[in-house]
Design a protein around this motif. Structure first.
Motif, PDB file in Angstrom:
ATOM      1  N   TYR A 127       0.833  -1.207   0.000  1.00 38.48           N
ATOM      2  CA  TYR A 127       0.000   0.000   0.000  1.00 38.48           C
ATOM      3  C   TYR A 127       0.864   1.252   0.000  1.00 38.48           C
ATOM      4  O   TYR A 127       0.555   2.240  -0.676  1.00 38.48           O
ATOM      5  CB  TYR A 127      -0.923   0.019   1.218  1.00 38.48           C
ATOM      6  CG  TYR A 127      -2.160  -0.839   1.121  1.00 38.48           C
ATOM      7  CD1 TYR A 127      -2.638  -1.327  -0.092  1.00 38.48           C
ATOM      8  CD2 TYR A 127      -2.884  -1.142   2.268  1.00 38.48           C
ATOM      9  CE1 TYR A 127      -3.780  -2.103  -0.149  1.00 38.48           C
ATOM     10  CE2 TYR A 127      -4.038  -1.910   2.212  1.00 38.48           C
ATOM     11  CZ  TYR A 127      -4.483  -2.387   1.000  1.00 38.48           C
ATOM     12  OH  TYR A 127      -5.627  -3.138   0.957  1.00 38.48           O
TER      13      TYR A 127
ATOM     14  N   SER B 115      -5.070  14.948  -1.295  1.00 39.98           N
ATOM     15  CA  SER B 115      -5.670  14.798   0.033  1.00 39.98           C
ATOM     16  C   SER B 115      -5.686  13.313   0.385  1.00 39.98           C
ATOM     17  O   SER B 115      -5.617  12.451  -0.502  1.00 39.98           O
ATOM     18  CB  SER B 115      -7.092  15.349   0.037  1.00 39.98           C
ATOM     19  OG  SER B 115      -7.933  14.532  -0.768  1.00 39.98           O
ATOM     20  N   MET B 116      -5.823  13.024   1.670  1.00 38.96           N
ATOM     21  CA  MET B 116      -5.878  11.628   2.083  1.00 38.96           C
ATOM     22  C   MET B 116      -7.073  10.905   1.456  1.00 38.96           C
ATOM     23  O   MET B 116      -6.907   9.788   0.962  1.00 38.96           O
ATOM     24  CB  MET B 116      -5.902  11.492   3.603  1.00 38.96           C
ATOM     25  CG  MET B 116      -5.782  10.036   3.999  1.00 38.96           C
ATOM     26  SD  MET B 116      -5.911   9.644   5.741  1.00 38.96           S
ATOM     27  CE  MET B 116      -4.898  10.831   6.510  1.00 38.96           C
ATOM     28  N   PRO B 117      -8.276  11.502   1.431  1.00 40.58           N
ATOM     29  CA  PRO B 117      -9.389  10.795   0.788  1.00 40.58           C
ATOM     30  C   PRO B 117      -9.137  10.507  -0.694  1.00 40.58           C
ATOM     31  O   PRO B 117      -9.507   9.444  -1.192  1.00 40.58           O
ATOM     32  CB  PRO B 117     -10.570  11.747   0.969  1.00 40.58           C
ATOM     33  CG  PRO B 117     -10.216  12.591   2.146  1.00 40.58           C
ATOM     34  CD  PRO B 117      -8.729  12.727   2.100  1.00 40.58           C
TER      35      PRO B 117
ATOM     36  N   LEU C 170      -4.416   3.944   5.697  1.00 37.20           N
ATOM     37  CA  LEU C 170      -3.639   4.936   4.965  1.00 37.20           C
ATOM     38  C   LEU C 170      -3.052   5.982   5.906  1.00 37.20           C
ATOM     39  O   LEU C 170      -1.910   6.409   5.725  1.00 37.20           O
ATOM     40  CB  LEU C 170      -4.500   5.609   3.890  1.00 37.20           C
ATOM     41  CG  LEU C 170      -3.794   6.671   3.050  1.00 37.20           C
ATOM     42  CD1 LEU C 170      -2.589   6.081   2.321  1.00 37.20           C
ATOM     43  CD2 LEU C 170      -4.774   7.285   2.059  1.00 37.20           C
ATOM     44  N   ALA C 171      -3.801   6.378   6.921  1.00 40.20           N
ATOM     45  CA  ALA C 171      -3.290   7.372   7.889  1.00 40.20           C
ATOM     46  C   ALA C 171      -2.012   6.853   8.553  1.00 40.20           C
ATOM     47  O   ALA C 171      -1.025   7.591   8.688  1.00 40.20           O
ATOM     48  CB  ALA C 171      -4.349   7.683   8.934  1.00 40.20           C
TER      49      ALA C 171
ATOM     50  N   PRO D 141      -7.936   1.504   2.670  1.00 40.61           N
ATOM     51  CA  PRO D 141      -8.810   1.998   3.731  1.00 40.61           C
ATOM     52  C   PRO D 141      -8.179   3.219   4.423  1.00 40.61           C
ATOM     53  O   PRO D 141      -6.975   3.236   4.696  1.00 40.61           O
ATOM     54  CB  PRO D 141      -8.915   0.822   4.701  1.00 40.61           C
ATOM     55  CG  PRO D 141      -8.565  -0.378   3.883  1.00 40.61           C
ATOM     56  CD  PRO D 141      -7.591   0.091   2.853  1.00 40.61           C
ATOM     57  N   ARG D 142      -8.991   4.245   4.692  1.00 43.13           N
ATOM     58  CA  ARG D 142      -8.471   5.506   5.233  1.00 43.13           C
ATOM     59  C   ARG D 142      -7.701   5.344   6.537  1.00 43.13           C
ATOM     60  O   ARG D 142      -6.664   5.966   6.722  1.00 43.13           O
ATOM     61  CB  ARG D 142      -9.604   6.504   5.454  1.00 43.13           C
ATOM     62  CG  ARG D 142     -10.012   7.189   4.202  1.00 43.13           C
ATOM     63  CD  ARG D 142     -10.901   8.368   4.548  1.00 43.13           C
ATOM     64  NE  ARG D 142     -11.675   8.731   3.388  1.00 43.13           N
ATOM     65  CZ  ARG D 142     -12.517   9.735   3.365  1.00 43.13           C
ATOM     66  NH1 ARG D 142     -12.719  10.456   4.449  1.00 43.13           N
ATOM     67  NH2 ARG D 142     -13.184  10.023   2.278  1.00 43.13           N
ATOM     68  N   GLY D 143      -8.209   4.521   7.450  1.00 43.70           N
ATOM     69  CA  GLY D 143      -7.516   4.325   8.719  1.00 43.70           C
ATOM     70  C   GLY D 143      -6.132   3.732   8.523  1.00 43.70           C
ATOM     71  O   GLY D 143      -5.164   4.137   9.176  1.00 43.70           O
TER      72      GLY D 143
ATOM     73  N   CYS E 100       0.785   4.243  -2.756  1.00 41.43           N
ATOM     74  CA  CYS E 100       0.577   5.618  -2.325  1.00 41.43           C
ATOM     75  C   CYS E 100       1.699   6.517  -2.858  1.00 41.43           C
ATOM     76  O   CYS E 100       1.441   7.591  -3.430  1.00 41.43           O
ATOM     77  CB  CYS E 100       0.523   5.655  -0.804  1.00 41.43           C
ATOM     78  SG  CYS E 100       0.448   7.304  -0.099  1.00 41.43           S
TER      79      CYS E 100
ATOM     80  N   ALA F 206      -6.744   7.559  -0.848  1.00 39.40           N
ATOM     81  CA  ALA F 206      -7.459   6.343  -0.441  1.00 39.40           C
ATOM     82  C   ALA F 206      -8.329   5.825  -1.586  1.00 39.40           C
ATOM     83  O   ALA F 206      -8.325   4.623  -1.888  1.00 39.40           O
ATOM     84  CB  ALA F 206      -8.294   6.611   0.802  1.00 39.40           C
ATOM     85  N   ARG F 207      -9.065   6.732  -2.227  1.00 42.22           N
ATOM     86  CA  ARG F 207      -9.929   6.329  -3.351  1.00 42.22           C
ATOM     87  C   ARG F 207      -9.110   5.811  -4.527  1.00 42.22           C
ATOM     88  O   ARG F 207      -9.402   4.762  -5.094  1.00 42.22           O
ATOM     89  CB  ARG F 207     -10.760   7.535  -3.824  1.00 42.22           C
ATOM     90  CG  ARG F 207     -12.119   7.640  -3.231  1.00 42.22           C
ATOM     91  CD  ARG F 207     -12.990   8.663  -3.953  1.00 42.22           C
ATOM     92  NE  ARG F 207     -12.326   9.921  -4.273  1.00 42.22           N
ATOM     93  CZ  ARG F 207     -12.182  10.946  -3.423  1.00 42.22           C
ATOM     94  NH1 ARG F 207     -12.642  10.866  -2.205  1.00 42.22           N
ATOM     95  NH2 ARG F 207     -11.569  12.054  -3.806  1.00 42.22           N
TER      96      ARG F 207
END
Length: 146
Positions: free
Chosen positions: A9, A26-28, A41-42, A37-39, A13, A31-32
């Motif tokens: 991942y 942006s993070m979203p 990815l953070a 998954p956003r969590g 990224c 992620a898309r």
């Protein structure tokens, strides 16, 4: 030598950031685009920031971008920044090493494979992969000389 989901991942990224605008994403959006998954990815972005590979910007127009030109970030550095190790075999991860290391016939084999893999990963940059311009297959299949 195993590429974890976390490292996989992280590479996707970083490749997204390498191929995108210099202002970042942006993070979203990451992620898309990468299906992460956003969590998760953070956590990945935090680790990549600690490794000095990405920079986070806050605010309405904030997001994430690479810390430097993608031509100057090797695939090996990216993987290490994601927490990857090239260690093969359970004995390489043990404190003090394997008790059989002096008499082990496999150790030089694993060490050679690890060095070859690292040399090939060092030859490839994020830019090479993101742009698709460099013949990656030829680089990977090229013999590794020491």
């Amino acid at each position: 030598m195993r590429i974890t989901r976390h490292a996989d991942y992280a590479l996707h990224c970083l490749l997204r950031l390498a191929a995108g605008p210099s202002g970042g994403y942006s993070m979203p959006a990451i992620a898309r685009a990468c299906g992460i998954p956003r969590g998760f990815l953070a956590k990945i972005l935090q680790r990549l920031a600690r490794a000095g590979l990405v920079i986070a910007s806050r605010g309405v127009h904030g997001g994430y971008r690479l810390s430097r030109d993608p031509r100057r970030i090797s695939l090996l550095e990216a993987l290490r920044g994601a927490g990857w190790t090239s260690a093969m075999g359970h004995c390489f991860g043990k404190p003090g090493g394997c008790p059989r290391r002096r008499a082990c016939a496999l150790r030089p084999v694993w060490l050679g494979i690890m060095r070859d893999a690292e040399l090939k990963l060092e030859r490839l940059s994020l830019s090479d992969l993101a742009s698709g311009k460099k013949p990656v297959r030829r680089i990977i299949l090229r013999r590794t000389h020491r």
